[in-house]
Design a protein around this motif. Structure first.
Motif, PDB file in Angstrom:
ATOM      1  N   ASP A 111      -7.092  30.511  63.437  1.00 23.38           N
ATOM      2  CA  ASP A 111      -6.932  31.593  62.452  1.00 23.38           C
ATOM      3  C   ASP A 111      -5.576  31.496  61.759  1.00 23.38           C
ATOM      4  OD1 ASP A 111      -9.396  32.537  63.174  1.00 23.38           O
ATOM      5  OD2 ASP A 111      -8.644  34.250  64.349  1.00 23.38           O
ATOM      6  N   GLN A 112      -4.552  30.988  62.469  1.00 23.65           N
ATOM      7  CA  GLN A 112      -3.204  30.919  61.901  1.00 23.65           C
ATOM      8  C   GLN A 112      -3.021  29.691  61.018  1.00 23.65           C
ATOM      9  OE1 GLN A 112      -0.454  31.165  65.121  1.00 23.65           O
ATOM     10  NE2 GLN A 112      -0.828  33.341  65.495  1.00 23.65           N
ATOM     11  N   ARG A 113      -3.788  28.658  61.216  1.00 27.68           N
ATOM     12  CA  ARG A 113      -3.613  27.427  60.426  1.00 27.68           C
ATOM     13  C   ARG A 113      -3.759  27.658  58.925  1.00 27.68           C
ATOM     14  NH1 ARG A 113      -6.548  24.218  64.922  1.00 27.68           N
ATOM     15  NH2 ARG A 113      -4.771  23.636  66.179  1.00 27.68           N
ATOM     16  N   PRO A 114      -4.790  28.387  58.490  1.00 26.73           N
ATOM     17  CA  PRO A 114      -4.852  28.655  57.045  1.00 26.73           C
ATOM     18  C   PRO A 114      -3.630  29.425  56.567  1.00 26.73           C
ATOM     19  CG  PRO A 114      -6.951  29.188  58.078  1.00 26.73           C
ATOM     20  CD  PRO A 114      -5.968  28.859  59.172  1.00 26.73           C
ATOM     21  N   ASN A 115      -3.108  30.316  57.388  1.00 28.78           N
ATOM     22  CA  ASN A 115      -1.916  31.058  57.015  1.00 28.78           C
ATOM     23  C   ASN A 115      -0.731  30.105  56.849  1.00 28.78           C
ATOM     24  OD1 ASN A 115      -3.397  33.372  57.160  1.00 28.78           O
ATOM     25  ND2 ASN A 115      -2.686  33.940  59.215  1.00 28.78           N
ATOM     26  N   LEU A 116      -0.661  29.088  57.695  1.00 34.51           N
ATOM     27  CA  LEU A 116       0.411  28.101  57.562  1.00 34.51           C
ATOM     28  C   LEU A 116       0.245  27.350  56.254  1.00 34.51           C
ATOM     29  CD1 LEU A 116       0.645  26.677  61.207  1.00 34.51           C
ATOM     30  CD2 LEU A 116       2.199  28.251  60.068  1.00 34.51           C
ATOM     31  N   GLY A 117      -1.015  27.068  55.904  1.00 36.79           N
ATOM     32  CA  GLY A 117      -1.272  26.403  54.622  1.00 36.79           C
ATOM     33  C   GLY A 117      -0.834  27.273  53.462  1.00 36.79           C
ATOM     34  N   GLU A 118      -1.112  28.557  53.540  1.00 34.39           N
ATOM     35  CA  GLU A 118      -0.687  29.487  52.484  1.00 34.39           C
ATOM     36  C   GLU A 118       0.830  29.534  52.412  1.00 34.39           C
ATOM     37  OE1 GLU A 118      -2.463  33.254  53.300  1.00 34.39           O
ATOM     38  OE2 GLU A 118      -4.503  32.457  53.211  1.00 34.39           O
ATOM     39  N   LEU A 119       1.462  29.476  53.586  1.00 34.04           N
ATOM     40  CA  LEU A 119       2.918  29.485  53.623  1.00 34.04           C
ATOM     41  C   LEU A 119       3.454  28.243  52.919  1.00 34.04           C
ATOM     42  CD1 LEU A 119       5.502  30.829  54.647  1.00 34.04           C
ATOM     43  CD2 LEU A 119       5.273  29.510  56.744  1.00 34.04           C
ATOM     44  N   GLY A 120       2.822  27.102  53.172  1.00 28.56           N
ATOM     45  CA  GLY A 120       3.240  25.861  52.514  1.00 28.56           C
ATOM     46  C   GLY A 120       3.079  25.966  50.996  1.00 28.56           C
ATOM     47  N   ALA A 121       1.983  26.543  50.547  1.00 30.91           N
ATOM     48  CA  ALA A 121       1.750  26.721  49.108  1.00 30.91           C
ATOM     49  C   ALA A 121       2.800  27.667  48.524  1.00 30.91           C
ATOM     50  CB  ALA A 121       0.347  27.277  48.875  1.00 30.91           C
TER      51      ALA A 121
END
Length: 113
Positions: free
Chosen positions: A91-101
């Motif tokens: 669940d947190q991985r997409p959030n990390l992707g959003e953080l990268g973006a």
């Protein structure tokens, strides 16, 4: 009269011999009773030991069964915790992707300045 006395003496001798035989038999009977009593005591002690051993074995089996149930419960809990942790990570991985973006946008925003 002498013959009568001799007959009585003979009978008395036979009676005394019979008494000695009966005393020997009584002594043997007493020895056997003591041995029997000793064996009864030993048997009672052996039964108590056996009951104690069987009781301990039952307690150990019950304890082992309880520990096995507890272990199985802990394994299930561990599996659930692991699955929950994996779910949280995914669940947190997409959030990390959003953080990268977001970081990329910030860098581009810095270029505009």
């Amino acid at each position: 009269s002498q013959a009568s006395v001799d007959a009585q003496v003979s009978q008395l001798g036979k009676a005394r011999e019979k008494v000695r035989e009966l005393e020997v038999v009584a002594q043997e009977r007493n020895k056997l009773r003591k041995q029997c009593d000793s064996l009864k005591v030993e048997l009672g002690e052996e039964r108590r030991r056996r009951v104690t051993v069987e009781t301990k074995a039952q307690a150990e089996r019950a304890s082992r069964a309880g520990l096995e149930l507890e272990l199985e419960k802990l394994r299930r809990q561990s599996t659930l915790l692991k699955k929950n942790a994996e779910r949280r990570l995914s669940d947190q991985r997409p959030n990390l992707g959003e953080l990268g973006a977001f970081e990329e946008q910030s860098e581009h925003a810095g270029d505009i300045d």
